[in-house]
Design a protein around this motif. Structure first.
Motif, PDB file in Angstrom:
ATOM      1  N   VAL A 162     -20.152  18.379   2.263  1.00  0.00           N
ATOM      2  CA  VAL A 162     -21.385  17.927   1.622  1.00  0.00           C
ATOM      3  C   VAL A 162     -21.138  17.379   0.225  1.00  0.00           C
ATOM      4  O   VAL A 162     -21.987  16.683  -0.324  1.00  0.00           O
ATOM      5  N   ASP A 163     -19.987  17.696  -0.362  1.00  0.00           N
ATOM      6  CA  ASP A 163     -19.631  17.163  -1.681  1.00  0.00           C
ATOM      7  C   ASP A 163     -18.132  16.914  -1.710  1.00  0.00           C
ATOM      8  O   ASP A 163     -17.340  17.840  -1.876  1.00  0.00           O
ATOM      9  N   PRO A 164     -17.706  15.649  -1.549  1.00  0.00           N
ATOM     10  CA  PRO A 164     -16.266  15.354  -1.497  1.00  0.00           C
ATOM     11  C   PRO A 164     -15.549  15.544  -2.823  1.00  0.00           C
ATOM     12  O   PRO A 164     -14.316  15.608  -2.849  1.00  0.00           O
ATOM     13  N   PHE A 165     -16.302  15.641  -3.913  1.00  0.00           N
ATOM     14  CA  PHE A 165     -15.658  15.799  -5.217  1.00  0.00           C
ATOM     15  C   PHE A 165     -15.177  17.231  -5.445  1.00  0.00           C
ATOM     16  O   PHE A 165     -14.099  17.463  -5.979  1.00  0.00           O
ATOM     17  N   VAL A 166     -15.974  18.200  -5.000  1.00  0.00           N
ATOM     18  CA  VAL A 166     -15.556  19.601  -5.141  1.00  0.00           C
ATOM     19  C   VAL A 166     -15.134  20.182  -3.792  1.00  0.00           C
ATOM     20  O   VAL A 166     -14.780  21.346  -3.713  1.00  0.00           O
ATOM     21  N   HIS A 167     -15.191  19.352  -2.758  1.00  0.00           N
ATOM     22  CA  HIS A 167     -14.828  19.777  -1.397  1.00  0.00           C
ATOM     23  C   HIS A 167     -15.635  21.005  -0.978  1.00  0.00           C
ATOM     24  O   HIS A 167     -15.091  22.075  -0.698  1.00  0.00           O
ATOM     25  N   SER A 168     -16.944  20.828  -0.929  1.00  0.00           N
ATOM     26  CA  SER A 168     -17.822  21.903  -0.462  1.00  0.00           C
ATOM     27  C   SER A 168     -18.283  21.589   0.950  1.00  0.00           C
ATOM     28  O   SER A 168     -18.432  20.423   1.335  1.00  0.00           O
ATOM     29  N   TYR A 169     -18.530  22.663   1.725  1.00  0.00           N
ATOM     30  CA  TYR A 169     -18.783  22.511   3.150  1.00  0.00           C
ATOM     31  C   TYR A 169     -19.958  23.370   3.594  1.00  0.00           C
ATOM     32  O   TYR A 169     -20.161  24.477   3.092  1.00  0.00           O
ATOM     33  N   PHE A 170     -20.689  22.830   4.581  1.00  0.00           N
ATOM     34  CA  PHE A 170     -21.758  23.572   5.232  1.00  0.00           C
ATOM     35  C   PHE A 170     -21.394  23.705   6.706  1.00  0.00           C
ATOM     36  O   PHE A 170     -20.894  22.757   7.326  1.00  0.00           O
ATOM     37  N   LEU A 171     -21.637  24.881   7.278  1.00  0.00           N
ATOM     38  CA  LEU A 171     -21.270  25.146   8.670  1.00  0.00           C
ATOM     39  C   LEU A 171     -22.503  25.109   9.568  1.00  0.00           C
ATOM     40  O   LEU A 171     -23.554  25.643   9.196  1.00  0.00           O
ATOM     41  N   PHE A 172     -22.362  24.494  10.742  1.00  0.00           N
ATOM     42  CA  PHE A 172     -23.506  24.343  11.647  1.00  0.00           C
ATOM     43  C   PHE A 172     -23.001  24.236  13.081  1.00  0.00           C
ATOM     44  O   PHE A 172     -21.838  23.865  13.321  1.00  0.00           O
ATOM     45  N   PRO A 173     -23.847  24.549  14.082  1.00  0.00           N
ATOM     46  CA  PRO A 173     -23.434  24.456  15.479  1.00  0.00           C
ATOM     47  C   PRO A 173     -23.007  23.036  15.842  1.00  0.00           C
ATOM     48  O   PRO A 173     -23.608  22.058  15.408  1.00  0.00           O
ATOM     49  N   ALA A 174     -21.971  22.929  16.672  1.00  0.00           N
ATOM     50  CA  ALA A 174     -21.381  21.631  17.012  1.00  0.00           C
ATOM     51  C   ALA A 174     -22.137  20.929  18.133  1.00  0.00           C
ATOM     52  O   ALA A 174     -22.920  21.537  18.866  1.00  0.00           O
ATOM     53  N   LEU A 175     -21.882  19.647  18.259  1.00  0.00           N
ATOM     54  CA  LEU A 175     -22.315  18.789  19.373  1.00  0.00           C
ATOM     55  C   LEU A 175     -23.825  18.704  19.527  1.00  0.00           C
ATOM     56  O   LEU A 175     -24.327  18.407  20.604  1.00  0.00           O
ATOM     57  N   GLY A 176     -24.566  18.967  18.469  1.00  0.00           N
ATOM     58  CA  GLY A 176     -26.017  18.875  18.540  1.00  0.00           C
ATOM     59  C   GLY A 176     -26.704  20.125  19.055  1.00  0.00           C
ATOM     60  O   GLY A 176     -27.935  20.201  19.077  1.00  0.00           O
ATOM     61  N   ILE A 177     -25.926  21.123  19.481  1.00  0.00           N
ATOM     62  CA  ILE A 177     -26.507  22.378  19.967  1.00  0.00           C
ATOM     63  C   ILE A 177     -27.195  23.096  18.806  1.00  0.00           C
ATOM     64  O   ILE A 177     -26.639  23.202  17.721  1.00  0.00           O
ATOM     65  N   THR A 178     -28.401  23.576  19.029  1.00  0.00           N
ATOM     66  CA  THR A 178     -29.136  24.267  17.966  1.00  0.00           C
ATOM     67  C   THR A 178     -29.074  25.786  18.094  1.00  0.00           C
ATOM     68  O   THR A 178     -29.521  26.496  17.204  1.00  0.00           O
ATOM     69  N   TYR A 179     -28.538  26.282  19.180  1.00  0.00           N
ATOM     70  CA  TYR A 179     -28.480  27.722  19.465  1.00  0.00           C
ATOM     71  C   TYR A 179     -27.162  28.295  18.952  1.00  0.00           C
ATOM     72  O   TYR A 179     -26.088  27.753  19.233  1.00  0.00           O
ATOM     73  N   ASP A 180     -27.235  29.395  18.184  1.00  0.00           N
ATOM     74  CA  ASP A 180     -25.994  30.036  17.738  1.00  0.00           C
ATOM     75  C   ASP A 180     -25.699  31.325  18.500  1.00  0.00           C
ATOM     76  O   ASP A 180     -24.567  31.819  18.482  1.00  0.00           O
ATOM     77  N   GLY A 181     -26.693  31.900  19.159  1.00  0.00           N
ATOM     78  CA  GLY A 181     -26.466  33.068  20.010  1.00  0.00           C
ATOM     79  C   GLY A 181     -26.099  34.336  19.279  1.00  0.00           C
ATOM     80  O   GLY A 181     -25.648  35.303  19.903  1.00  0.00           O
ATOM     81  N   MET A 182     -26.315  34.402  17.972  1.00  0.00           N
ATOM     82  CA  MET A 182     -25.853  35.566  17.220  1.00  0.00           C
ATOM     83  C   MET A 182     -26.652  36.832  17.502  1.00  0.00           C
ATOM     84  O   MET A 182     -26.206  37.923  17.160  1.00  0.00           O
ATOM     85  N   LEU A 183     -27.801  36.692  18.145  1.00  0.00           N
ATOM     86  CA  LEU A 183     -28.591  37.874  18.495  1.00  0.00           C
ATOM     87  C   LEU A 183     -28.307  38.341  19.910  1.00  0.00           C
ATOM     88  O   LEU A 183     -28.866  39.335  20.361  1.00  0.00           O
ATOM     89  N   HIS A 184     -27.458  37.630  20.618  1.00  0.00           N
ATOM     90  CA  HIS A 184     -27.118  37.980  21.996  1.00  0.00           C
ATOM     91  C   HIS A 184     -25.671  38.442  22.084  1.00  0.00           C
ATOM     92  O   HIS A 184     -24.833  38.041  21.274  1.00  0.00           O
ATOM     93  N   GLY A 185     -25.372  39.276  23.078  1.00  0.00           N
ATOM     94  CA  GLY A 185     -23.998  39.743  23.246  1.00  0.00           C
ATOM     95  C   GLY A 185     -23.560  40.556  22.042  1.00  0.00           C
ATOM     96  O   GLY A 185     -24.267  41.457  21.583  1.00  0.00           O
TER      97      GLY A 185
END
Length: 304
Positions: free
Chosen positions: A157-180
């Motif tokens: 999100v900021d190439p000058f300070v190399h900052s990153y945001f993490l999000f589900p890949a390939l357009g999937i909106t489900y992270d499943g963290m409440l399951h399993g």
């Protein structure tokens, strides 16, 4: 299409589970220790030991032959989080570097859970002191691990300070963290399931599906140390969330079942994205699979 002619096994996780547990028990990384649910990655029961899979009803007599089309992915194992990644940039026997990759993966999982941005400076400070010169290697391998296992992408999100945001890949909106296993993303497993269905001509029998999953180190009714019980996740949670359709084959006696993409899968991702993901696992160009590539391309054009 017969991907087996490419014959490139995808053993992309080769660090033993014992080493993951050892890294998790050092107690030196405060942000990781604060997120107890992430400890499930290292400590939940049901791990596939290095000597082979656990006994289960489906594996007791040995699994039948794997579906031919899934040959390249069938060599993978979800039990060891970094196998098969290229080791050309540093010696593979360097357990210190491998440990730093594991540390960074665990740290990034916490950041994903908290929906927090992280930066190169923070990643170095928190997970790779004394290994700063290896940052690019550690980061690239950890990022690949996050995508292949957990289905999590990293956006700069900021190439000058190399900052990153993490999000589900390939357009999937489900992270499943409440399951399993609570607190562990399941997007990667959703993507793998969609890969299997697509490669197997968009509809795969339950028997063929679990043949492939068994080869990946996941067994119906047996807790996996990252995901929990895959049968429950796939046939209940993924179905309820709309990513998978699990239906009885018409007029089958005794009843047989099959898997298809669910409506949410079609709404959120595409066959081309899934094919590109699959191709990245087996380290091939998507065009190496002309029939599937043509099918995915037709779908892309129909969406325009």
């Amino acid at each position: 299409m017969d991907p087996t002619e490419n014959n490139q096994s995808s053993n992309f996780w080769d660090i033993p589970q014992a080493q993951i547990e050892e890294r998790g028990s050092e107690g030196t990384q405060d942000p990781i220790a604060e997120a107890g649910e992430v400890e499930a990655i290292a400590t939940a029961p049901g791990d596939v030991p290095a000597g082979g899979p656990p006994s289960s009803p489906q594996s007791a007599e040995g699994p039948p032959s794997l579906p031919t089309a899934m040959g390249p992915i069938a060599g993978a194992s979800f039990g060891n989080p970094l196998a098969g990644m290229p080791d050309t940039e540093f010696p593979s026997q360097d357990d210190g570097l491998n440990g730093k990759i594991i540390d960074l993966v665990r740290f990034l999982l916490v950041k994903f859970r908290r929906m927090e941005i992280t930066s190169k400076e923070e990643m170095i400070l928190r997970t790779m002191r004394d290994y700063e010169e290896h940052y690019s290697v550690i980061f690239s391998k950890a990022a690949e691990c996050m995508k292949l296992i957990f289905g999590i992408d990293m956006l700069e999100v900021d190439p000058f300070v190399h900052s990153y945001f993490l999000f589900p890949a390939l357009g999937i909106t489900y992270d499943g963290m409440l399951h399993g296993v609570v607190g562990v993303p399941k997007t990667g497993l959703v993507i793998i399931v969609l890969c299997i269905i697509f490669i197997e001509d968009n509809c795969v029998s339950e028997e063929a599906f679990w043949n492939v999953m068994n080869a990946l180190g996941m067994y119906a009714g047996v807790d996996h140390f990252i995901f929990g019980d895959p049968r429950s996740l796939i046939t209940e949670d993924f179905v309820e969330e709309g990513y998978v359709e699990y239906r009885q084959v018409p007029n089958s006696l005794p009843p047989r079942f099959e898997f298809l993409w669910g409506p949410r899968a079609y709404a959120e991702t595409t066959k081309m994205k899934i094919l590109e993901f699959y191709a990245s696992i087996v380290r091939q160009d998507p065009r190496s699979y002309p029939e599937k590539y043509a099918e995915a391309l037709r779908e892309e054009q129909e969406r325009i």
